[in-house]
Design a protein around this motif. Structure first.
Motif, PDB file in Angstrom:
ATOM      1  N   ARG A 178      40.295  41.832  39.766  1.00 51.58           N
ATOM      2  CA  ARG A 178      39.745  42.809  38.839  1.00 51.58           C
ATOM      3  C   ARG A 178      40.361  42.545  37.468  1.00 51.58           C
ATOM      4  O   ARG A 178      41.576  42.356  37.348  1.00 51.58           O
ATOM      5  CB  ARG A 178      40.060  44.227  39.320  1.00 51.58           C
ATOM      6  CG  ARG A 178      39.372  45.328  38.512  1.00 51.58           C
ATOM      7  CD  ARG A 178      39.493  46.683  39.187  1.00 51.58           C
ATOM      8  NE  ARG A 178      40.859  47.175  39.247  1.00 51.58           N
ATOM      9  CZ  ARG A 178      41.600  47.225  40.348  1.00 51.58           C
ATOM     10  NH1 ARG A 178      41.110  46.795  41.510  1.00 51.58           N
ATOM     11  NH2 ARG A 178      42.835  47.698  40.318  1.00 51.58           N
ATOM     12  N   SER A 205      40.892  43.452  33.271  1.00 54.00           N
ATOM     13  CA  SER A 205      40.927  44.508  32.264  1.00 54.00           C
ATOM     14  C   SER A 205      41.495  43.934  30.973  1.00 54.00           C
ATOM     15  O   SER A 205      42.681  43.587  30.904  1.00 54.00           O
ATOM     16  CB  SER A 205      41.783  45.683  32.741  1.00 54.00           C
ATOM     17  OG  SER A 205      41.858  46.688  31.751  1.00 54.00           O
ATOM     18  N   ALA A 230      35.489  44.337  31.667  1.00 57.95           N
ATOM     19  CA  ALA A 230      36.001  43.951  32.986  1.00 57.95           C
ATOM     20  C   ALA A 230      35.276  42.700  33.459  1.00 57.95           C
ATOM     21  O   ALA A 230      34.457  42.750  34.380  1.00 57.95           O
ATOM     22  CB  ALA A 230      35.830  45.088  33.980  1.00 57.95           C
ATOM     23  N   ASP A 239      45.332  46.926  46.537  1.00 57.29           N
ATOM     24  CA  ASP A 239      45.639  46.127  45.356  1.00 57.29           C
ATOM     25  C   ASP A 239      46.991  45.465  45.512  1.00 57.29           C
ATOM     26  O   ASP A 239      47.935  46.070  46.059  1.00 57.29           O
ATOM     27  CB  ASP A 239      45.675  47.004  44.094  1.00 57.29           C
ATOM     28  CG  ASP A 239      44.298  47.429  43.627  1.00 57.29           C
ATOM     29  OD1 ASP A 239      43.305  46.797  44.040  1.00 57.29           O
ATOM     30  OD2 ASP A 239      44.220  48.401  42.842  1.00 57.29           O
TER      31      ASP A 239
END
Length: 232
Positions: free
Chosen positions: A75, A77, A88, A115
């Motif tokens: 992921r 950012s 993203a 995560d």
């Protein structure tokens, strides 16, 4: 310890023995094997010295590992000047960046359950893009020692939107003309048969762009002039 994996339930049974007989076995409480989060990846933003026309791309140079052998996804950012850029994706399009901005990206691995440790990239700063000068024209095309030559720059552009100025230099037969920095040149600096060019360099206040050389003008021979004539 091997022999079990994520999601398994493990118990341990212990049987006492006094050297002759077994006693009553005792079973432990059930232990459920949980998920192990993936490790942090190694990442880098390229290019390391971007300009306004460059996309920013984050690459995973060393992927996360997962002891449970789960598939790991990432992921993204991005942050610009320390503020969340609400982006993203692996790539920042060049249209989103501007000269002087600093960019970083944080990448978080995930194994489908948890995560892993997030990691933040190197910081890159958007550098200045040099201006561009389209063309230079020197005229008039037919010139003599009495002619004043004029150097005319074409259109300029700058990817950063900076104001572009131009500077002038002159060459006669390939040799720079000392002290000639204006956009015109007179016959005091050239003679019949000389080849004259001007060189124009664009500047955006920070960086010179590529210098552009004009067409060459050859200085023609001037016709002789007879001041007076007498008939005897």
């Amino acid at each position: 310890v091997t022999g079990f994996g994520k999601g398994d339930s493990v118990v341990c049974e212990i049987t006492p023995n006094d050297g002759e007989d077994d006693g009553e076995p005792i079973t432990s409480a059930t232990l459920s094997i949980g998920n192990t989060a993936p490790t942090a990846p190694s990442i880098v933003i390229a290019p390391e010295s971007p300009l306004t026309g460059d996309d920013l791309v984050v690459s995973v140079t060393a992927p996360s590992s997962d002891v449970d052998e789960d598939e790991v996804t990432y992921r993204y950012s991005w942050a610009v000047d320390g503020v969340d850029a609400s982006l993203a994706a692996e790539t920042v399009p060049s249209a989103r960046t501007a000269k002087g901005e600093t960019w970083t990206v944080t990448v978080t691995p995930n194994d489908g359950d948890d995560d892993g440790t997030a990691v933040t990239s190197n910081t890159v700063t958007i550098g200045n893009t040099a201006p561009v000068l389209a063309s230079v024209t020197l005229g008039p095309g037919t010139a003599y020692e009495t002619t004043t030559l004029t150097c005319v720059p074409g259109a300029t552009s700058d990817a950063d939107g900076d104001t572009v100025t131009t500077s002038f230099a002159w060459e006669v037969d390939g040799t720079p003309v000392t002290g000639a920095t204006g956009n015109t040149l007179t016959g005091s600096d050239f003679n019949k048969g000389d080849s004259v060019t001007c060189v124009v360099t664009p500047n955006d206040g920070t960086t010179d762009g590529t210098a552009v050389t004009s067409n060459a003008v050859i200085i023609n021979n001037s016709d002789p002039v007879l001041a007076t004539v007498s008939l005897l």
